[in-house]
Design a protein around this motif. Structure first.
Motif, PDB file in Angstrom:
ATOM      1  N   ILE A  73     111.765 -37.106  24.188  1.00  0.00           N
ATOM      2  CA  ILE A  73     112.880 -36.747  24.926  1.00  0.00           C
ATOM      3  C   ILE A  73     112.568 -37.090  26.633  1.00  0.00           C
ATOM      4  O   ILE A  73     113.530 -36.770  27.386  1.00  0.00           O
ATOM      5  CB  ILE A  73     113.342 -35.223  24.811  1.00  0.00           C
ATOM      6  CG1 ILE A  73     112.219 -34.279  25.624  1.00  0.00           C
ATOM      7  CG2 ILE A  73     113.434 -35.034  23.381  1.00  0.00           C
ATOM      8  CD1 ILE A  73     112.692 -32.835  25.433  1.00  0.00           C
ATOM      9  N   TYR A  74     111.553 -37.657  26.784  1.00  0.00           N
ATOM     10  CA  TYR A  74     111.221 -37.936  28.271  1.00  0.00           C
ATOM     11  C   TYR A  74     112.468 -38.576  28.878  1.00  0.00           C
ATOM     12  O   TYR A  74     112.833 -38.235  30.146  1.00  0.00           O
ATOM     13  CB  TYR A  74     110.017 -38.892  28.190  1.00  0.00           C
ATOM     14  CG  TYR A  74     109.486 -38.883  29.673  1.00  0.00           C
ATOM     15  CD1 TYR A  74     108.621 -38.040  30.396  1.00  0.00           C
ATOM     16  CD2 TYR A  74     109.799 -39.889  30.486  1.00  0.00           C
ATOM     17  CE1 TYR A  74     108.191 -38.100  31.696  1.00  0.00           C
ATOM     18  CE2 TYR A  74     109.659 -40.167  31.849  1.00  0.00           C
ATOM     19  CZ  TYR A  74     108.766 -39.363  32.199  1.00  0.00           C
ATOM     20  OH  TYR A  74     108.137 -39.538  33.664  1.00  0.00           O
ATOM     21  N   PRO A  75     112.933 -39.584  28.455  1.00  0.00           N
ATOM     22  CA  PRO A  75     114.039 -40.317  29.160  1.00  0.00           C
ATOM     23  C   PRO A  75     115.374 -39.362  29.248  1.00  0.00           C
ATOM     24  O   PRO A  75     116.037 -39.767  30.441  1.00  0.00           O
ATOM     25  CB  PRO A  75     114.233 -41.337  27.934  1.00  0.00           C
ATOM     26  CG  PRO A  75     113.390 -41.771  27.329  1.00  0.00           C
ATOM     27  CD  PRO A  75     112.775 -40.208  27.210  1.00  0.00           C
ATOM     28  N   SER A  76     115.459 -38.178  28.506  1.00  0.00           N
ATOM     29  CA  SER A  76     116.690 -37.493  29.184  1.00  0.00           C
ATOM     30  C   SER A  76     116.371 -36.365  29.876  1.00  0.00           C
ATOM     31  O   SER A  76     117.294 -35.553  30.308  1.00  0.00           O
ATOM     32  CB  SER A  76     116.924 -36.836  27.717  1.00  0.00           C
ATOM     33  OG  SER A  76     116.067 -36.133  27.077  1.00  0.00           O
ATOM     34  N   LYS A 136     110.913 -34.345  34.723  1.00  0.00           N
ATOM     35  CA  LYS A 136     109.947 -35.589  34.663  1.00  0.00           C
ATOM     36  C   LYS A 136     108.602 -35.447  35.102  1.00  0.00           C
ATOM     37  O   LYS A 136     107.586 -35.872  34.712  1.00  0.00           O
ATOM     38  CB  LYS A 136     110.421 -37.031  34.706  1.00  0.00           C
ATOM     39  CG  LYS A 136     111.488 -37.487  33.793  1.00  0.00           C
ATOM     40  CD  LYS A 136     112.299 -38.553  34.033  1.00  0.00           C
ATOM     41  CE  LYS A 136     113.239 -39.178  33.161  1.00  0.00           C
ATOM     42  NZ  LYS A 136     113.975 -40.632  33.764  1.00  0.00           N
ATOM     43  N   LYS A 137     108.713 -34.868  36.479  1.00  0.00           N
ATOM     44  CA  LYS A 137     107.436 -34.385  37.239  1.00  0.00           C
ATOM     45  C   LYS A 137     106.697 -33.724  36.481  1.00  0.00           C
ATOM     46  O   LYS A 137     105.497 -33.722  36.210  1.00  0.00           O
ATOM     47  CB  LYS A 137     107.783 -34.011  38.515  1.00  0.00           C
ATOM     48  CG  LYS A 137     108.234 -35.190  39.395  1.00  0.00           C
ATOM     49  CD  LYS A 137     108.562 -34.486  40.839  1.00  0.00           C
ATOM     50  CE  LYS A 137     109.151 -35.782  41.855  1.00  0.00           C
ATOM     51  NZ  LYS A 137     109.340 -35.176  43.185  1.00  0.00           N
ATOM     52  N   VAL A 138     107.213 -32.532  35.818  1.00  0.00           N
ATOM     53  CA  VAL A 138     106.552 -31.532  35.220  1.00  0.00           C
ATOM     54  C   VAL A 138     105.881 -32.342  33.496  1.00  0.00           C
ATOM     55  O   VAL A 138     104.885 -31.771  33.382  1.00  0.00           O
ATOM     56  CB  VAL A 138     107.498 -30.103  34.802  1.00  0.00           C
ATOM     57  CG1 VAL A 138     106.607 -29.245  33.954  1.00  0.00           C
ATOM     58  CG2 VAL A 138     107.965 -29.693  36.040  1.00  0.00           C
ATOM     59  N   ALA A 139     106.895 -32.886  33.046  1.00  0.00           N
ATOM     60  CA  ALA A 139     106.396 -33.533  31.916  1.00  0.00           C
ATOM     61  C   ALA A 139     105.152 -34.448  32.283  1.00  0.00           C
ATOM     62  O   ALA A 139     104.241 -34.381  31.340  1.00  0.00           O
ATOM     63  CB  ALA A 139     107.589 -34.461  31.184  1.00  0.00           C
TER      64      ALA A 139
END
Length: 279
Positions: A18-21, A27-30
Motif C-alpha cells: 500500500i506504499y503508493p497510497s 511514506k517517511k514513516v514507512a
C-alpha cells in the motif's frame, strides 16, 4: 483503512503493497519501518516520529492507514510477527544468558548516567517539602521499593501507584514538592497525565524512563535514563526493573553521602527499629 486481521503475519508485505497510497509524511514513516523493522519494536512513538522527521500525528495516521488503532497496537503486532523460537538448547544455559543480558543492561544504564544531573537530583530531594514517587503497573512496584528505601533517610517520601489517586495527589502538589515519575516507556497514558498535572501544579518533576523523548518527559525538569530493550510482547521484563533499581540505588548512595553523619544516623535508627521483626 485496511483490516489488519486479513494481513496477520505479513505486516511488512502489507506496508510495501500500500506504499503508493500513503501520504508523503506516511511514506517517511514507512521508509523507516521498512529499513529498521527489528529496531522499531524497541522505539516509542516519539522515537519513530523523530527518525522519520515527521510529527507524532503522522505516525498515528500511518498506523491507522495500515489497519491499527494506534502505535502500540502496531508495534505489538510487528513484534509478534518478528518473534522467533528460543535458541536455548538446554536449561543449564539459561542462567548464563540471563546474567549476560542483565550485565549489559546495567552497563548501558551506567553509561547513561551524568554526575551533574545526579547532583542536581540530590539537591532537589534535599530541598523538597514532599517527595512523591509515582508509578503504575510494574513501574509501580519499582516506585514502592523506592519509597521503602528512601524512607530510611528520614526524607518526607511517599508513593502513589493508583492512577486515580495519582491524579489527585499530583493536583495537590506545590512548588515546594518533588514528583518522581517512574515509567519504562514514558508513554503510559495514566503516568503521562500524572506528570502533566504535577507540572501544572508547579512541582519539580523528575522522570525516570528508558525513552528520553517520550510523552512523559515533556513535563519533566530532569530526566533520569535507564536502559531497556523490552519488546511489546515481554512487557514488565525483569531487566527493565533491574535498570530502574540500579539508577535508584546510585541515587540513594549519592544522597546518603550528601547527608553525611545525619544520613548514617537515620539508617542506623531505622535498621534498629526493624531489627526486632527478625528472628
Amino acid at each position: 483503512m485496511m483490516k489488519n486481521e486479513n494481513h496477520s503475519g505479513n505486516i511488512i508485505a502489507l506496508i510495501r503493497s500500500i506504499y503508493p497510497s500513503l501520504t508523503k509524511a506516511e511514506k517517511k514513516v514507512a521508509d523507516v519501518v521498512l529499513v529498521e523493522e527489528k529496531n522499531i519494536i524497541y522505539n516509542s512513538l516519539t522515537d519513530l516520529a523523530e527518525k522519520s522527521n515527521v510529527g507524532d500525528t503522522s505516525v498515528l495516521r500511518f498506523c491507522r492507514h495500515i489497519g491499527y488503532k494506534g502505535f502500540q497496537e502496531f508495534k505489538l503486532a510487528l513484534a509478534q510477527e518478528l518473534e522467533t523460537p528460543s535458541e536455548v538448547d538446554s536449561s543449564d544455559r539459561v542462567p548464563l544468558q540471563i546474567m549476560k543480558k542483565n550485565i549489559q543492561t546495567l552497563e548501558e544504564t551506567t553509561s547513561l548516567m551524568n554526575e551533574n544531573v545526579l547532583n542536581e537530583v540530590v539537591e532537589l530531594f534535599l530541598s523538597a517539602s514532599k517527595i512523591v514517587f509515582f508509578g503504575v503497573g510494574s513501574s509501580g512496584l519499582t516506585a514502592e521499593f523506592a519509597n521503602f528505601r528512601f524512607a530510611r533517610t528520614g526524607l518526607p517520601v511517599e508513593v502513589i501507584t493508583d492512577s486515580h489517586l495519582g491524579m489527585i495527589r499530583a493536583t495537590l502538589l506545590t512548588e515546594n514538592d518533588l514528583a518522581v515519575i517512574i515509567s519504562v516507556s514514558g508513554s503510559t497514558v495514566d503516568i503521562v497525565e500524572i506528570a502533566k498535572r504535577a507540572n501544572e501544579s508547579s512541582a519539580k518533576v523528575i522522570c525516570m524512563t528508558s525513552h528520553i523523548k517520550s510523552p512523559a518527559t515533556r513535563y519533566a525538569d530532569i530526566v533520569l535514563l535507564s536502559a531497556s530493550r523490552e519488546t511489546p510482547t515481554e512487557g514488565s521484563a525483569f531487566s527493565s526493573a533491574i535498570s530502574q533499581l540500579h539508577v535508584l540505588d546510585v541515587l540513594f548512595i549519592e544522597l546518603l553521602n550528601k547527608l553525611g553523619d545525619k544520613g548514617i544516623e537515620m539508617i542506623r535508627l531505622t535498621a534498629k527499629a526493624t531489627s526486632r521483626k527478625l528472628y
